[in-house]
Scaffold this motif. Structure first.
Motif, PDB file in Angstrom:
ATOM      1  N   GLU A  62       0.830  -1.211   0.000  1.00 28.52           N
ATOM      2  CA  GLU A  62       0.000   0.000   0.000  1.00 28.52           C
ATOM      3  C   GLU A  62       0.860   1.254   0.000  1.00 28.52           C
ATOM      4  O   GLU A  62       0.488   2.280  -0.562  1.00 28.52           O
ATOM      5  CB  GLU A  62      -0.920  -0.018   1.218  1.00 28.52           C
ATOM      6  CG  GLU A  62      -1.897   1.142   1.259  1.00 28.52           C
ATOM      7  CD  GLU A  62      -2.842   1.052   2.434  1.00 28.52           C
ATOM      8  OE1 GLU A  62      -3.594   2.023   2.670  1.00 28.52           O
ATOM      9  OE2 GLU A  62      -2.828   0.007   3.139  1.00 28.52           O
ATOM     10  N   LEU A  63       2.026   1.163   0.637  1.00 29.46           N
ATOM     11  CA  LEU A  63       2.943   2.300   0.687  1.00 29.46           C
ATOM     12  C   LEU A  63       3.300   2.784  -0.712  1.00 29.46           C
ATOM     13  O   LEU A  63       3.366   4.004  -0.971  1.00 29.46           O
ATOM     14  CB  LEU A  63       4.210   1.907   1.456  1.00 29.46           C
ATOM     15  CG  LEU A  63       5.339   2.947   1.481  1.00 29.46           C
ATOM     16  CD1 LEU A  63       4.913   4.166   2.284  1.00 29.46           C
ATOM     17  CD2 LEU A  63       6.626   2.349   2.052  1.00 29.46           C
ATOM     18  N   LEU A  64       3.539   1.850  -1.633  1.00 26.19           N
ATOM     19  CA  LEU A  64       3.955   2.221  -2.988  1.00 26.19           C
ATOM     20  C   LEU A  64       2.787   2.684  -3.852  1.00 26.19           C
ATOM     21  O   LEU A  64       3.005   3.240  -4.929  1.00 26.19           O
ATOM     22  CB  LEU A  64       4.662   1.039  -3.649  1.00 26.19           C
ATOM     23  CG  LEU A  64       5.953   0.575  -2.962  1.00 26.19           C
ATOM     24  CD1 LEU A  64       6.556  -0.605  -3.699  1.00 26.19           C
ATOM     25  CD2 LEU A  64       6.960   1.724  -2.871  1.00 26.19           C
ATOM     26  N   GLN A  65       1.572   2.456  -3.392  1.00 25.49           N
ATOM     27  CA  GLN A  65       0.403   2.910  -4.133  1.00 25.49           C
ATOM     28  C   GLN A  65      -0.001   4.331  -3.745  1.00 25.49           C
ATOM     29  O   GLN A  65      -0.689   5.005  -4.509  1.00 25.49           O
ATOM     30  CB  GLN A  65      -0.766   1.963  -3.891  1.00 25.49           C
ATOM     31  CG  GLN A  65      -0.514   0.529  -4.334  1.00 25.49           C
ATOM     32  CD  GLN A  65      -1.679  -0.378  -4.013  1.00 25.49           C
ATOM     33  OE1 GLN A  65      -2.838  -0.074  -4.282  1.00 25.49           O
ATOM     34  NE2 GLN A  65      -1.394  -1.530  -3.406  1.00 25.49           N
ATOM     35  N   GLN A  66       0.429   4.777  -2.565  1.00 26.07           N
ATOM     36  CA  GLN A  66       0.083   6.107  -2.104  1.00 26.07           C
ATOM     37  C   GLN A  66       0.788   7.172  -2.938  1.00 26.07           C
ATOM     38  O   GLN A  66       1.993   7.071  -3.192  1.00 26.07           O
ATOM     39  CB  GLN A  66       0.449   6.276  -0.623  1.00 26.07           C
ATOM     40  CG  GLN A  66      -0.347   5.382   0.311  1.00 26.07           C
ATOM     41  CD  GLN A  66       0.129   5.499   1.747  1.00 26.07           C
ATOM     42  OE1 GLN A  66       1.037   6.271   2.070  1.00 26.07           O
ATOM     43  NE2 GLN A  66      -0.480   4.716   2.631  1.00 26.07           N
ATOM     44  N   ASP A  67       0.033   8.169  -3.344  1.00 28.29           N
ATOM     45  CA  ASP A  67       0.567   9.313  -4.110  1.00 28.29           C
ATOM     46  C   ASP A  67       1.191   8.904  -5.438  1.00 28.29           C
ATOM     47  O   ASP A  67       2.002   9.656  -6.006  1.00 28.29           O
ATOM     48  CB  ASP A  67       1.611  10.084  -3.286  1.00 28.29           C
ATOM     49  CG  ASP A  67       1.040  10.589  -1.967  1.00 28.29           C
ATOM     50  OD1 ASP A  67      -0.141  10.972  -1.947  1.00 28.29           O
ATOM     51  OD2 ASP A  67       1.772  10.585  -0.951  1.00 28.29           O
ATOM     52  N   LEU A  68       0.823   7.713  -5.931  1.00 24.16           N
ATOM     53  CA  LEU A  68       1.350   7.276  -7.226  1.00 24.16           C
ATOM     54  C   LEU A  68       0.649   8.060  -8.336  1.00 24.16           C
ATOM     55  O   LEU A  68      -0.565   7.974  -8.505  1.00 24.16           O
ATOM     56  CB  LEU A  68       1.128   5.779  -7.409  1.00 24.16           C
ATOM     57  CG  LEU A  68       1.655   5.157  -8.709  1.00 24.16           C
ATOM     58  CD1 LEU A  68       3.175   5.319  -8.807  1.00 24.16           C
ATOM     59  CD2 LEU A  68       1.266   3.689  -8.805  1.00 24.16           C
ATOM     60  N   LEU A  69       1.429   8.826  -9.066  1.00 21.32           N
ATOM     61  CA  LEU A  69       0.872   9.693 -10.089  1.00 21.32           C
ATOM     62  C   LEU A  69       0.691   8.964 -11.411  1.00 21.32           C
ATOM     63  O   LEU A  69      -0.347   9.084 -12.066  1.00 21.32           O
ATOM     64  CB  LEU A  69       1.769  10.918 -10.291  1.00 21.32           C
ATOM     65  CG  LEU A  69       1.284  11.982 -11.281  1.00 21.32           C
ATOM     66  CD1 LEU A  69      -0.013  12.606 -10.789  1.00 21.32           C
ATOM     67  CD2 LEU A  69       2.352  13.050 -11.471  1.00 21.32           C
ATOM     68  N   ALA A  70       1.701   8.188 -11.817  1.00 19.33           N
ATOM     69  CA  ALA A  70       1.649   7.487 -13.091  1.00 19.33           C
ATOM     70  C   ALA A  70       2.673   6.369 -13.100  1.00 19.33           C
ATOM     71  O   ALA A  70       3.630   6.361 -12.319  1.00 19.33           O
ATOM     72  CB  ALA A  70       1.894   8.445 -14.254  1.00 19.33           C
ATOM     73  N   VAL A  71       2.446   5.423 -14.021  1.00 22.13           N
ATOM     74  CA  VAL A  71       3.392   4.335 -14.255  1.00 22.13           C
ATOM     75  C   VAL A  71       3.797   4.412 -15.723  1.00 22.13           C
ATOM     76  O   VAL A  71       2.947   4.329 -16.611  1.00 22.13           O
ATOM     77  CB  VAL A  71       2.777   2.966 -13.936  1.00 22.13           C
ATOM     78  CG1 VAL A  71       3.809   1.866 -14.160  1.00 22.13           C
ATOM     79  CG2 VAL A  71       2.254   2.930 -12.500  1.00 22.13           C
ATOM     80  N   SER A  72       5.080   4.570 -15.976  1.00 21.38           N
ATOM     81  CA  SER A  72       5.568   4.763 -17.339  1.00 21.38           C
ATOM     82  C   SER A  72       6.275   3.506 -17.839  1.00 21.38           C
ATOM     83  O   SER A  72       7.132   2.942 -17.144  1.00 21.38           O
ATOM     84  CB  SER A  72       6.522   5.964 -17.391  1.00 21.38           C
ATOM     85  OG  SER A  72       7.021   6.150 -18.698  1.00 21.38           O
ATOM     86  N   ARG A  73       5.897   3.085 -19.055  1.00 24.50           N
ATOM     87  CA  ARG A  73       6.534   1.928 -19.685  1.00 24.50           C
ATOM     88  C   ARG A  73       7.745   2.424 -20.471  1.00 24.50           C
ATOM     89  O   ARG A  73       7.616   3.298 -21.350  1.00 24.50           O
ATOM     90  CB  ARG A  73       5.546   1.230 -20.614  1.00 24.50           C
ATOM     91  CG  ARG A  73       6.037  -0.092 -21.173  1.00 24.50           C
ATOM     92  CD  ARG A  73       6.176  -1.132 -20.103  1.00 24.50           C
ATOM     93  NE  ARG A  73       6.407  -2.475 -20.655  1.00 24.50           N
ATOM     94  CZ  ARG A  73       6.804  -3.498 -19.903  1.00 24.50           C
ATOM     95  NH1 ARG A  73       7.002  -3.359 -18.608  1.00 24.50           N
ATOM     96  NH2 ARG A  73       6.989  -4.680 -20.463  1.00 24.50           N
ATOM     97  N   ILE A  74       8.911   1.868 -20.173  1.00 28.90           N
ATOM     98  CA  ILE A  74      10.143   2.312 -20.799  1.00 28.90           C
ATOM     99  C   ILE A  74      10.625   1.244 -21.780  1.00 28.90           C
ATOM    100  O   ILE A  74      10.952   0.124 -21.385  1.00 28.90           O
ATOM    101  CB  ILE A  74      11.241   2.574 -19.743  1.00 28.90           C
ATOM    102  CG1 ILE A  74      10.727   3.518 -18.651  1.00 28.90           C
ATOM    103  CG2 ILE A  74      12.488   3.141 -20.409  1.00 28.90           C
ATOM    104  CD1 ILE A  74      10.294   4.878 -19.153  1.00 28.90           C
ATOM    105  N   GLY A  75      10.649   1.612 -23.058  1.00 32.30           N
ATOM    106  CA  GLY A  75      11.140   0.697 -24.088  1.00 32.30           C
ATOM    107  C   GLY A  75      10.355  -0.597 -24.165  1.00 32.30           C
ATOM    108  O   GLY A  75      10.880  -1.587 -24.685  1.00 32.30           O
ATOM    109  N   ASP A  76       9.146  -0.613 -23.677  1.00 35.36           N
ATOM    110  CA  ASP A  76       8.292  -1.813 -23.629  1.00 35.36           C
ATOM    111  C   ASP A  76       9.027  -2.975 -22.960  1.00 35.36           C
ATOM    112  O   ASP A  76       8.842  -4.146 -23.317  1.00 35.36           O
ATOM    113  CB  ASP A  76       7.846  -2.202 -25.050  1.00 35.36           C
ATOM    114  CG  ASP A  76       6.636  -3.140 -25.027  1.00 35.36           C
ATOM    115  OD1 ASP A  76       6.006  -3.273 -23.945  1.00 35.36           O
ATOM    116  OD2 ASP A  76       6.308  -3.749 -26.066  1.00 35.36           O
TER     117      ASP A  76
END
Length: 296
Positions: free
Chosen positions: A212-226
């Motif tokens: 849950e700690l890593l989900q808090q304030d998570l703005l976006a998840v970016s895929r790098i180079g697929d």
């Protein structure tokens, strides 16, 4: 003496009694009564007439299907007009169970172009068209006479928002696009960015569930180079995850935060791409202070 003869009395023939007058009066009464009945029950009469025509067409069509197709089509169209005139035209549609799907797309799939009657409305074909929409899982259509449709929808469940080339889409667990989003996001759903992000979004969401700690304030998840992910937080922190062993990297991040409050520090980048090495880039406070001084 001359005998004077008295004129003989002559019986006048009276006209025969007019026995036809009562019959004529009765006929007029029947006509008037029929007119009143037609005025009061005109709609019912049209409905019965339309039903008779349809039954007639079906019966004749069963006798000779090949030679009466065109004629049956014409008569059926006429019957549809009669049904609509009789008050059976679809004038009310009740829709429930949708939130993602746009109403314009739903009504186009329902197919109510023109003055179509409820009798002639093909509910099965409409159901198939509705379920062909990307966001619809299932649809149930009920006819409610004389003029209503009740449509209950079940939409597919979106798990995330995917933004690509400036356009946002709600996506399901398979990564399929459900619907484009004009507002750009859906409350409570994570935002995934970049080529290929939709295909693997479900796996990363599952990997983040225990933390849950890593989900808090998570703005976006970016895929790098697929190939791998970056977690971007609204504090400006970016966590660079490895291409493999993502679960282990996430567990290590949480353990370090528990031990050293890593995520609460002024850090711009945490690089976990290497298994046995962690790179840290702190926030450039000197540059920030200089920028603030220049603006004063």
């Amino acid at each position: 003496m001359r005998e004077i003869k008295k004129p003989q009395s002559r019986a006048l023939a009276l006209p025969a009694p007019m026995h036809y007058l009562p019959a004529l009066r009765k006929t007029n009464q029947l006509v008037a009564r029929g007119q009143r009945t037609w005025v009061l029950h005109k709609r019912l009469g049209v409905q019965l007439l339309a039903l008779f025509i349809v039954v007639l067409v079906l019966g004749v069509g069963m006798i000779n299907r090949n030679h009466l197709v065109n004629g049956a089509t014409v008569v059926t169209e006429s019957a549809a007009s009669l049904f609509a005139y009789a008050g059976l035209a679809v004038s009310e549609v009740s829709l429930s169970g949708y939130g993602l799907t746009k109403e314009a797309a739903l009504f186009e799939a329902i197919g109510l172009q023109g003055n179509i009657s409820l009798v002639n409305f093909d509910a099965e074909a409409a159901r198939q068209r509705i379920e062909a929409l990307p966001s619809i899982k299932s649809a149930t259509i009920r006819k409610i006479y004389p003029n209503s449709l009740n449509i209950e929808l079940v939409e597919k469940t979106p798990i995330a928002v995917w933004r690509i080339d400036g356009v946002s889409f709600a996506i399901d667990a398979k990564g399929d696009k459900l619907v484009s989003l004009e507002q750009g996001g859906i409350d409570g759903l994570p935002l995934f960015i970049g080529d290929g992000a939709a295909d693997d979004a479900a796996s990363l969401i599952k990997a983040l569930e225990p933390y849950e700690l890593l989900q808090q304030d998570l703005l976006a998840v970016s895929r790098i180079g697929d190939r791998r992910w970056d977690l971007i937080y609204d504090t400006g922190l970016r966590i660079m995850l490895p291409e493999k062993d993502v679960d282990q990297a996430l567990a290590k991040i949480v353990a370090l935060d528990t031990e050293k409050q890593l995520l609460s520090r002024d850090i711009e980048i945490l690089d976990f791409r290497l298994k046995d090495f962690i790179a840290v880039r702190p926030v450039d406070r000197a540059g920030t202070d200089q920028d603030e001084a220049n603006t004063q």
